[in-house]
Design a protein around this motif. Structure first.
Motif, PDB file in Angstrom:
ATOM      1  N   SER A  18     -68.651 -67.235  -2.003  1.00 52.16           N
ATOM      2  CA  SER A  18     -68.891 -67.396  -3.436  1.00 52.16           C
ATOM      3  C   SER A  18     -68.119 -68.601  -3.952  1.00 52.16           C
ATOM      4  O   SER A  18     -67.057 -68.948  -3.419  1.00 52.16           O
ATOM      5  CB  SER A  18     -68.468 -66.141  -4.195  1.00 52.16           C
ATOM      6  OG  SER A  18     -69.211 -65.018  -3.769  1.00 52.16           O
ATOM      7  N   ARG A  36     -79.686 -74.631 -13.645  1.00 55.12           N
ATOM      8  CA  ARG A  36     -79.766 -74.981 -12.232  1.00 55.12           C
ATOM      9  C   ARG A  36     -80.824 -76.048 -12.056  1.00 55.12           C
ATOM     10  O   ARG A  36     -81.904 -75.976 -12.657  1.00 55.12           O
ATOM     11  CB  ARG A  36     -80.123 -73.754 -11.379  1.00 55.12           C
ATOM     12  CG  ARG A  36     -80.198 -74.044  -9.884  1.00 55.12           C
ATOM     13  CD  ARG A  36     -80.462 -72.784  -9.096  1.00 55.12           C
ATOM     14  NE  ARG A  36     -81.847 -72.342  -9.244  1.00 55.12           N
ATOM     15  CZ  ARG A  36     -82.325 -71.234  -8.687  1.00 55.12           C
ATOM     16  NH1 ARG A  36     -81.528 -70.472  -7.953  1.00 55.12           N
ATOM     17  NH2 ARG A  36     -83.589 -70.912  -8.858  1.00 55.12           N
ATOM     18  N   GLN A  38     -82.637 -77.604  -8.874  1.00 50.89           N
ATOM     19  CA  GLN A  38     -82.856 -77.654  -7.436  1.00 50.89           C
ATOM     20  C   GLN A  38     -83.310 -79.061  -7.048  1.00 50.89           C
ATOM     21  O   GLN A  38     -83.796 -79.811  -7.899  1.00 50.89           O
ATOM     22  CB  GLN A  38     -83.873 -76.592  -7.037  1.00 50.89           C
ATOM     23  CG  GLN A  38     -83.334 -75.177  -7.270  1.00 50.89           C
ATOM     24  CD  GLN A  38     -84.321 -74.097  -6.939  1.00 50.89           C
ATOM     25  OE1 GLN A  38     -85.400 -74.041  -7.524  1.00 50.89           O
ATOM     26  NE2 GLN A  38     -83.956 -73.226  -6.025  1.00 50.89           N
ATOM     27  N   LYS A  65     -75.556 -61.837  -9.066  1.00 56.73           N
ATOM     28  CA  LYS A  65     -75.658 -63.073  -8.309  1.00 56.73           C
ATOM     29  C   LYS A  65     -74.946 -64.228  -9.033  1.00 56.73           C
ATOM     30  O   LYS A  65     -74.332 -65.071  -8.391  1.00 56.73           O
ATOM     31  CB  LYS A  65     -77.127 -63.435  -8.107  1.00 56.73           C
ATOM     32  CG  LYS A  65     -77.388 -64.756  -7.414  1.00 56.73           C
ATOM     33  CD  LYS A  65     -76.940 -64.749  -5.962  1.00 56.73           C
ATOM     34  CE  LYS A  65     -77.323 -66.056  -5.273  1.00 56.73           C
ATOM     35  NZ  LYS A  65     -76.839 -66.079  -3.869  1.00 56.73           N
ATOM     36  N   PHE A  66     -75.027 -64.223 -10.349  1.00 54.52           N
ATOM     37  CA  PHE A  66     -74.473 -65.326 -11.145  1.00 54.52           C
ATOM     38  C   PHE A  66     -73.576 -64.784 -12.269  1.00 54.52           C
ATOM     39  O   PHE A  66     -73.885 -64.947 -13.459  1.00 54.52           O
ATOM     40  CB  PHE A  66     -75.594 -66.171 -11.753  1.00 54.52           C
ATOM     41  CG  PHE A  66     -76.474 -66.861 -10.756  1.00 54.52           C
ATOM     42  CD1 PHE A  66     -77.723 -66.348 -10.429  1.00 54.52           C
ATOM     43  CD2 PHE A  66     -76.054 -68.033 -10.139  1.00 54.52           C
ATOM     44  CE1 PHE A  66     -78.539 -66.989  -9.508  1.00 54.52           C
ATOM     45  CE2 PHE A  66     -76.861 -68.689  -9.216  1.00 54.52           C
ATOM     46  CZ  PHE A  66     -78.111 -68.160  -8.896  1.00 54.52           C
ATOM     47  N   VAL A  80     -71.410 -68.453  -8.297  1.00 59.50           N
ATOM     48  CA  VAL A  80     -72.583 -68.279  -7.441  1.00 59.50           C
ATOM     49  C   VAL A  80     -72.115 -67.405  -6.276  1.00 59.50           C
ATOM     50  O   VAL A  80     -71.274 -67.829  -5.471  1.00 59.50           O
ATOM     51  CB  VAL A  80     -73.143 -69.610  -6.939  1.00 59.50           C
ATOM     52  CG1 VAL A  80     -74.451 -69.379  -6.183  1.00 59.50           C
ATOM     53  CG2 VAL A  80     -73.372 -70.569  -8.107  1.00 59.50           C
ATOM     54  N   MET A  83     -73.611 -66.776  -1.311  1.00 58.61           N
ATOM     55  CA  MET A  83     -74.505 -67.930  -1.296  1.00 58.61           C
ATOM     56  C   MET A  83     -75.357 -68.027  -0.043  1.00 58.61           C
ATOM     57  O   MET A  83     -74.941 -67.642   1.064  1.00 58.61           O
ATOM     58  CB  MET A  83     -73.689 -69.210  -1.465  1.00 58.61           C
ATOM     59  CG  MET A  83     -73.136 -69.385  -2.873  1.00 58.61           C
ATOM     60  SD  MET A  83     -72.271 -70.935  -3.090  1.00 58.61           S
ATOM     61  CE  MET A  83     -70.754 -70.586  -2.203  1.00 58.61           C
ATOM     62  N   GLU A  86     -80.578 -71.536  -0.048  1.00 52.62           N
ATOM     63  CA  GLU A  86     -81.472 -71.677  -1.210  1.00 52.62           C
ATOM     64  C   GLU A  86     -80.714 -71.900  -2.513  1.00 52.62           C
ATOM     65  O   GLU A  86     -81.303 -72.297  -3.517  1.00 52.62           O
ATOM     66  CB  GLU A  86     -82.363 -70.439  -1.347  1.00 52.62           C
ATOM     67  CG  GLU A  86     -83.393 -70.250  -0.239  1.00 52.62           C
ATOM     68  CD  GLU A  86     -82.774 -69.845   1.087  1.00 52.62           C
ATOM     69  OE1 GLU A  86     -83.310 -70.248   2.149  1.00 52.62           O
ATOM     70  OE2 GLU A  86     -81.747 -69.123   1.081  1.00 52.62           O
ATOM     71  N   ASP A  87     -79.428 -71.629  -2.504  1.00 54.26           N
ATOM     72  CA  ASP A  87     -78.601 -71.857  -3.689  1.00 54.26           C
ATOM     73  C   ASP A  87     -78.110 -73.297  -3.782  1.00 54.26           C
ATOM     74  O   ASP A  87     -77.458 -73.672  -4.770  1.00 54.26           O
ATOM     75  CB  ASP A  87     -77.389 -70.919  -3.678  1.00 54.26           C
ATOM     76  CG  ASP A  87     -77.787 -69.459  -3.826  1.00 54.26           C
ATOM     77  OD1 ASP A  87     -77.195 -68.605  -3.120  1.00 54.26           O
ATOM     78  OD2 ASP A  87     -78.681 -69.175  -4.640  1.00 54.26           O
ATOM     79  N   SER A  89     -77.974 -76.622  -4.993  1.00 59.44           N
ATOM     80  CA  SER A  89     -78.530 -77.153  -6.245  1.00 59.44           C
ATOM     81  C   SER A  89     -77.435 -77.889  -6.994  1.00 59.44           C
ATOM     82  O   SER A  89     -76.270 -77.865  -6.615  1.00 59.44           O
ATOM     83  CB  SER A  89     -79.038 -76.031  -7.160  1.00 59.44           C
ATOM     84  OG  SER A  89     -80.120 -75.334  -6.610  1.00 59.44           O
ATOM     85  N   TYR A  91     -75.624 -77.524 -10.531  1.00 66.04           N
ATOM     86  CA  TYR A  91     -75.433 -76.560 -11.612  1.00 66.04           C
ATOM     87  C   TYR A  91     -74.822 -77.309 -12.791  1.00 66.04           C
ATOM     88  O   TYR A  91     -73.804 -77.989 -12.650  1.00 66.04           O
ATOM     89  CB  TYR A  91     -74.547 -75.399 -11.163  1.00 66.04           C
ATOM     90  CG  TYR A  91     -75.232 -74.566 -10.103  1.00 66.04           C
ATOM     91  CD1 TYR A  91     -75.161 -74.911  -8.755  1.00 66.04           C
ATOM     92  CD2 TYR A  91     -75.989 -73.452 -10.456  1.00 66.04           C
ATOM     93  CE1 TYR A  91     -75.822 -74.165  -7.795  1.00 66.04           C
ATOM     94  CE2 TYR A  91     -76.645 -72.696  -9.496  1.00 66.04           C
ATOM     95  CZ  TYR A  91     -76.563 -73.069  -8.166  1.00 66.04           C
ATOM     96  OH  TYR A  91     -77.220 -72.332  -7.208  1.00 66.04           O
TER      97      TYR A  91
END
Lengths: 114, 114
Positions: A18, A36, A38, A65-66, A80, A83, A86-87, A89, A91
């Motif tokens: 995290s 976010r 991506q 999750k957030f 986050v 993780m 796919e996370d 990104s 932010y």
């Protein structure tokens, strides 16, 4: 205008860990927004953080999750959790300011999950 | 429903030639409209905004945009492109009547050819 500082500016993390992102604003604001972005995409709103109440999450984003904290009118954190790649990104923390209600953004936190 | 459509995902122009980035929106109320620029590895910076005053809006770095209600458009223009204009551009609409909602276009990537 508002000046927003985010930490960290970038990080590389391992799957399953995290990371907490900090957002500091140079003035008191009622609402802070977490977005976010991506890779190669536009911005998607994760949640709105209000001081003194629970954050409001958008469809597809959940508190587990957030998780978000908003301890005062100038600071917020976004975590986050657990993780996955796919996370990966950018932010972005944002606030509304000015007489005409535009958004001001931090520089973003670029997260890569391996 | 509110939405923003950026008609071109990529635009390529030669240095010194005009720039046109197209944006159409749908809105139930009188919207505020914004253009933001994002340079590589940077946050979003406000270029200009329309908030029901003059329909031709001038922004930073020589950019302009014209609000055309009959066409529901807010296209971004610049008479002469500079190499430093190469970036990602986002059209954004907000409607305070429906709460603090900001709707982002999918972005237009501008390439400037020397």
């Amino acid at each position: 205008s508002a000046v927003i500082s985010q930490k960290p500016s970038r990080d590389i993390c391992q799957r399953g860990t995290s990371l907490t992102i900090q957002c500091q604003v140079d003035s008191q604001v009622t609402m802070m927004f977490w977005y976010r972005q991506q890779p190669g995409q536009s911005l998607t709103l994760i949640a709105t953080a209000n001081q003194g109440s629970e954050a409001t999450y958008e469809s597809g984003f959940v508190i587990d999750k957030f998780p978000i904290s908003r301890p005062n009118l100038t600071f917020s954190t976004l975590t986050v959790s657990n993780m996955s790649p796919e996370d990966s990104s950018i932010y972005l923390c944002s606030v509304v300011g000015g007489a005409t209600g535009e958004l001001f953004f931090g520089e973003g936190s670029r997260l890569t999950v391996l | 429903a509110q939405s923003v459509t950026q008609l071109d995902s990529h635009v390529s122009v030669s240095e010194g030639t005009p720039v046109l980035l197209r944006c159409n929106y749908s809105s139930s109320y009188s919207p505020s409209l914004f253009w933001y620029v994002q340079h590589p590895n940077k946050g979003l910076q406000l270029l200009l905004k329309y908030t029901s005053a003059a329909t031709l809006v001038k922004g930073i770095n020589g950019f302009e945009a014209e609000f055309k209600k009959s066409e529901t458009s807010f296209h971004l223009t610049k008479p002469s492109a500079h190499m430093s204009d190469a970036a990602e551009y986002f059209c954004v609409v907000s409607e305070w009547n429906t709460g603090n909602q900001f709707y982002f276009g999918t972005g237009t990537s501008l390439t400037v050819i020397p």
